[in-house]
Design an enzyme around this catalytic site. Structure first.
Site, PDB file in Angstrom:
ATOM      1  N   TYR A  64      -2.335  -1.411  10.583  1.00 27.64           N
ATOM      2  CA  TYR A  64      -2.495  -1.659   9.140  1.00 27.64           C
ATOM      3  C   TYR A  64      -1.255  -1.186   8.370  1.00 27.64           C
ATOM      4  O   TYR A  64      -0.675  -1.936   7.570  1.00 27.64           O
ATOM      5  CB  TYR A  64      -3.753  -0.970   8.617  1.00 27.64           C
TER       6      TYR A  64
ATOM      7  N   SER B 219       0.860  -1.199   0.000  1.00 26.10           N
ATOM      8  CA  SER B 219       0.000   0.000   0.000  1.00 26.10           C
ATOM      9  C   SER B 219       0.884   1.233   0.000  1.00 26.10           C
ATOM     10  O   SER B 219       2.052   1.165   0.401  1.00 26.10           O
ATOM     11  CB  SER B 219      -0.855  -0.016   1.270  1.00 26.10           C
TER      12      SER B 219
HETATM   13  N1  LIG Z   1      -8.716  -0.360  -1.197  1.00 18.28           N
HETATM   14  C1  LIG Z   1      -7.639   0.328  -0.933  1.00 18.28           C
HETATM   15  O1  LIG Z   1      -7.689   1.569  -0.861  1.00 18.28           O
HETATM   16  C2  LIG Z   1      -6.328  -0.388  -0.784  1.00 18.28           C
HETATM   17  C3  LIG Z   1      -6.220  -1.745  -0.552  1.00 18.28           C
HETATM   18  N2  LIG Z   1      -4.973  -2.321  -0.413  1.00 18.28           N
HETATM   19  C4  LIG Z   1      -4.824  -3.749  -0.164  1.00 18.28           C
HETATM   20  O2  LIG Z   1      -5.469  -4.479  -1.177  1.00 18.28           O
HETATM   21  C5  LIG Z   1      -5.844  -5.755  -0.684  1.00 18.28           C
HETATM   22  C6  LIG Z   1      -7.278  -6.027  -1.083  1.00 18.28           C
HETATM   23  O3  LIG Z   1      -8.105  -5.096  -0.428  1.00 18.28           O
HETATM   24  P1  LIG Z   1      -9.409  -4.449  -1.078  1.00 18.28           P
HETATM   25  O4  LIG Z   1      -9.748  -5.124  -2.343  1.00 18.28           O
HETATM   26  O5  LIG Z   1      -9.238  -2.995  -1.070  1.00 18.28           O
HETATM   27  O6  LIG Z   1     -10.472  -4.794   0.060  1.00 18.28           O
HETATM   28  P2  LIG Z   1     -11.843  -5.632   0.025  1.00 18.28           P
HETATM   29  O7  LIG Z   1     -12.383  -5.511   1.407  1.00 18.28           O
HETATM   30  O8  LIG Z   1     -12.668  -5.184  -1.110  1.00 18.28           O
HETATM   31  O9  LIG Z   1     -11.344  -7.134  -0.243  1.00 18.28           O
HETATM   32  C7  LIG Z   1     -10.600  -7.824   0.730  1.00 18.28           C
HETATM   33  C8  LIG Z   1     -10.469  -9.285   0.353  1.00 18.28           C
HETATM   34  O10 LIG Z   1      -9.687  -9.955   1.353  1.00 18.28           O
HETATM   35  C9  LIG Z   1     -10.397 -11.102   1.791  1.00 18.28           C
HETATM   36  N3  LIG Z   1     -10.128 -11.411   3.192  1.00 18.28           N
HETATM   37  C10 LIG Z   1     -10.237 -10.584   4.260  1.00 18.28           C
HETATM   38  N4  LIG Z   1     -10.030 -11.284   5.395  1.00 18.28           N
HETATM   39  C11 LIG Z   1      -9.790 -12.569   5.029  1.00 18.28           C
HETATM   40  C12 LIG Z   1      -9.535 -13.766   5.748  1.00 18.28           C
HETATM   41  N5  LIG Z   1      -9.516 -13.806   7.102  1.00 18.28           N
HETATM   42  N6  LIG Z   1      -9.334 -14.910   5.055  1.00 18.28           N
HETATM   43  C13 LIG Z   1      -9.376 -14.918   3.711  1.00 18.28           C
HETATM   44  N7  LIG Z   1      -9.627 -13.819   2.965  1.00 18.28           N
HETATM   45  C14 LIG Z   1      -9.837 -12.658   3.629  1.00 18.28           C
HETATM   46  C15 LIG Z   1     -11.886 -10.756   1.587  1.00 18.28           C
HETATM   47  O11 LIG Z   1     -12.626 -11.955   1.408  1.00 18.28           O
HETATM   48  P3  LIG Z   1     -13.696 -12.574   2.444  1.00 18.28           P
HETATM   49  O12 LIG Z   1     -14.214 -11.458   3.287  1.00 18.28           O
HETATM   50  O13 LIG Z   1     -14.734 -13.189   1.543  1.00 18.28           O
HETATM   51  O14 LIG Z   1     -12.907 -13.593   3.191  1.00 18.28           O
HETATM   52  C16 LIG Z   1     -11.813  -9.971   0.295  1.00 18.28           C
HETATM   53  O15 LIG Z   1     -11.870 -10.840  -0.803  1.00 18.28           O
HETATM   54  C17 LIG Z   1      -5.597  -5.718   0.822  1.00 18.28           C
HETATM   55  O16 LIG Z   1      -4.401  -6.404   1.107  1.00 18.28           O
HETATM   56  C18 LIG Z   1      -5.459  -4.236   1.128  1.00 18.28           C
HETATM   57  O17 LIG Z   1      -4.631  -3.990   2.226  1.00 18.28           O
HETATM   58  C19 LIG Z   1      -3.826  -1.580  -0.506  1.00 18.28           C
HETATM   59  C20 LIG Z   1      -3.903  -0.251  -0.723  1.00 18.28           C
HETATM   60  C21 LIG Z   1      -5.133   0.446  -0.918  1.00 18.28           C
HETATM   61  C1  LIG Z   2      -6.099   1.916   2.574  1.00  9.90           C
HETATM   62  C2  LIG Z   2      -4.825   2.030   1.854  1.00  9.90           C
HETATM   63  O1  LIG Z   2      -4.009   1.151   1.986  1.00  9.90           O
HETATM   64  C3  LIG Z   2      -4.589   3.172   0.936  1.00  9.90           C
HETATM   65  N1  LIG Z   2      -3.239   3.209   0.503  1.00  9.90           N
HETATM   66  C4  LIG Z   2      -5.053   4.539   1.356  1.00  9.90           C
HETATM   67  O2  LIG Z   2      -4.242   5.448   1.251  1.00  9.90           O
HETATM   68  O3  LIG Z   2      -6.196   4.709   1.732  1.00  9.90           O
END
Ligand SMILES: NC(=O)C1=CN([C@@H]2O[C@H](COP(=O)(O)OP(=O)(O)OC[C@H]3O[C@@H](n4cnc5c(N)ncnc54)[C@H](OP(=O)(O)O)[C@@H]3O)[C@@H](O)[C@H]2O)C=CC1
Ligand SMILES: CC(=O)[C@H](N)C(=O)O
Length: 270
Positions: free
Chosen positions: A163, A150
């Protein structure tokens, strides 16, 4: 979405495993890979969503899919995933450690179990899965690993303390590993998105009124995957994030940390 030529050339007919494939960036990564002709192992906890996605991508792109539900907070889950894939002779050429979540708010008032699980899912499961799939890739002299970090990994972030710390772990882990295993034909890259359209905020708790523009998950996925294939050890897909990370090099970290505290401070904290 049209398929990326470089992704089709690299992944057509190969198997990719995407964690966190039930929402947000994980869905976008799966869609982009399916359009490129990759076969997919989709995992997360919400199996109904995974099955709907698998069916749609099979129909749209004629690829093969496997759905394996797993809770990555469970220390046994990575081994179970491995046994259900490579253990059954299904070679994974691309491992995407995408599953993860955050918490927005005061650490002091947060739930300990939630914080602990964040470390388990965002860090421990990433190390575990990578350690299991890497030897096969090295043996085959071919393989790619994408790890979701991130822009939060570039400075301490108050009110997202755990986080941001998990994400700097992910980023450093990926960048270091890239140097270790490149000689064996394995590419590793840290994908470092800024604010991205997904369900992140629903899980983490709502953000303050924000001026930042949210980037579509499809754009983030495409830039991350293409960067990985091009041998980039890290990719910041968000232009504002690239500028921020560059500018921060010239400012003392304590000033940056204070600015982040102001930016993320909840209205309840005076
Ligand atoms: N959105 C943003 O602004 C940013 C996101 N990220 C990173 O991107 C990645 C994806 O996040 P994002 O798509 O935004 O978030 P979402 O909440 O949309 O998706 C998160 C995913 O992670 C899965 N997940 C969460 N907990 C578990 C668990 N215990 N076991 C298995 N799967 C799990 C969820 O599936 P389910 O709940 O079905 O298990 C879901 O598919 C993360 O690592 C996040 O830190 C990085 C920077 C920015
Ligand atoms: C949630 C994140 O990881 C993201 N980089 C943000 O700036 O919000």
């Amino acid at each position: 979405m049209t398929a990326s030529a470089i992704l089709s050339k690299t992944y057509k007919g190969k198997w990719a495993l995407v964690t966190g494939a039930s929402a947000g960036i994980g869905v976008a990564l799966a869609e982009d890979l399916a359009a490129a002709g990759a076969n997919l192992v989709l995992t997360a906890r919400r199996v109904d969503r995974l099955e709907a996605l698998a069916q749609r991508l099979q129909e749209q792109h004629g690829i093969q899919t496997r759905v394996i539900p797993a809770d990555l907070a469970d220390p046994a889950a990575p081994q179970q995933l491995y046994e259900a894939t490579e253990g059954q002779g299904l070679e994974i050429d691309l491992l995407i450690n995408n599953a993860g979540f955050g918490y927005l708010g005061e650490f002091l008032r947060s739930d300990l179990a939630f914080q602990r699980t964040m470390v388990d899912v965002n860090c421990a499961a990433v190390v575990d899965l990578t350690h299991r799939y890497l030897p096969g890739m090295v043996k085959r002299r071919r393989g790619d690993i994408l790890i979701l970090a991130s822009t939060a990994a570039y400075q301490p972030v108050a009110y997202m303390a755990t986080y941001a710390a998990t994400k700097v772990f992910d980023r450093y882990f990926a960048e270091a590993l890239a140097e270790e295993v490149g000689r064996y034909g394995v590419r590793v890259s840290a994908l470092c998105p800024g604010p991205t359209e997904s369900e992140f905020g629903q899980v983490a708790g709502s953000r303050k009124e924000e001026k930042r523009k949210y980037q579509p998950a499809a754009e983030v996925a495409r830039l991350g995957l293409e960067g990985l294939v091009q041998g980039k050890t890290w990719v910041i897909p968000y232009s504002g994030g690239r500028i921020q990370v560059f500018a921060q090099r010239f400012v003392p970290r304590r000033i940056i940390t204070k600015a982040a505290e102001k930016m993320f401070r909840p209205d309840t904290v005076k």
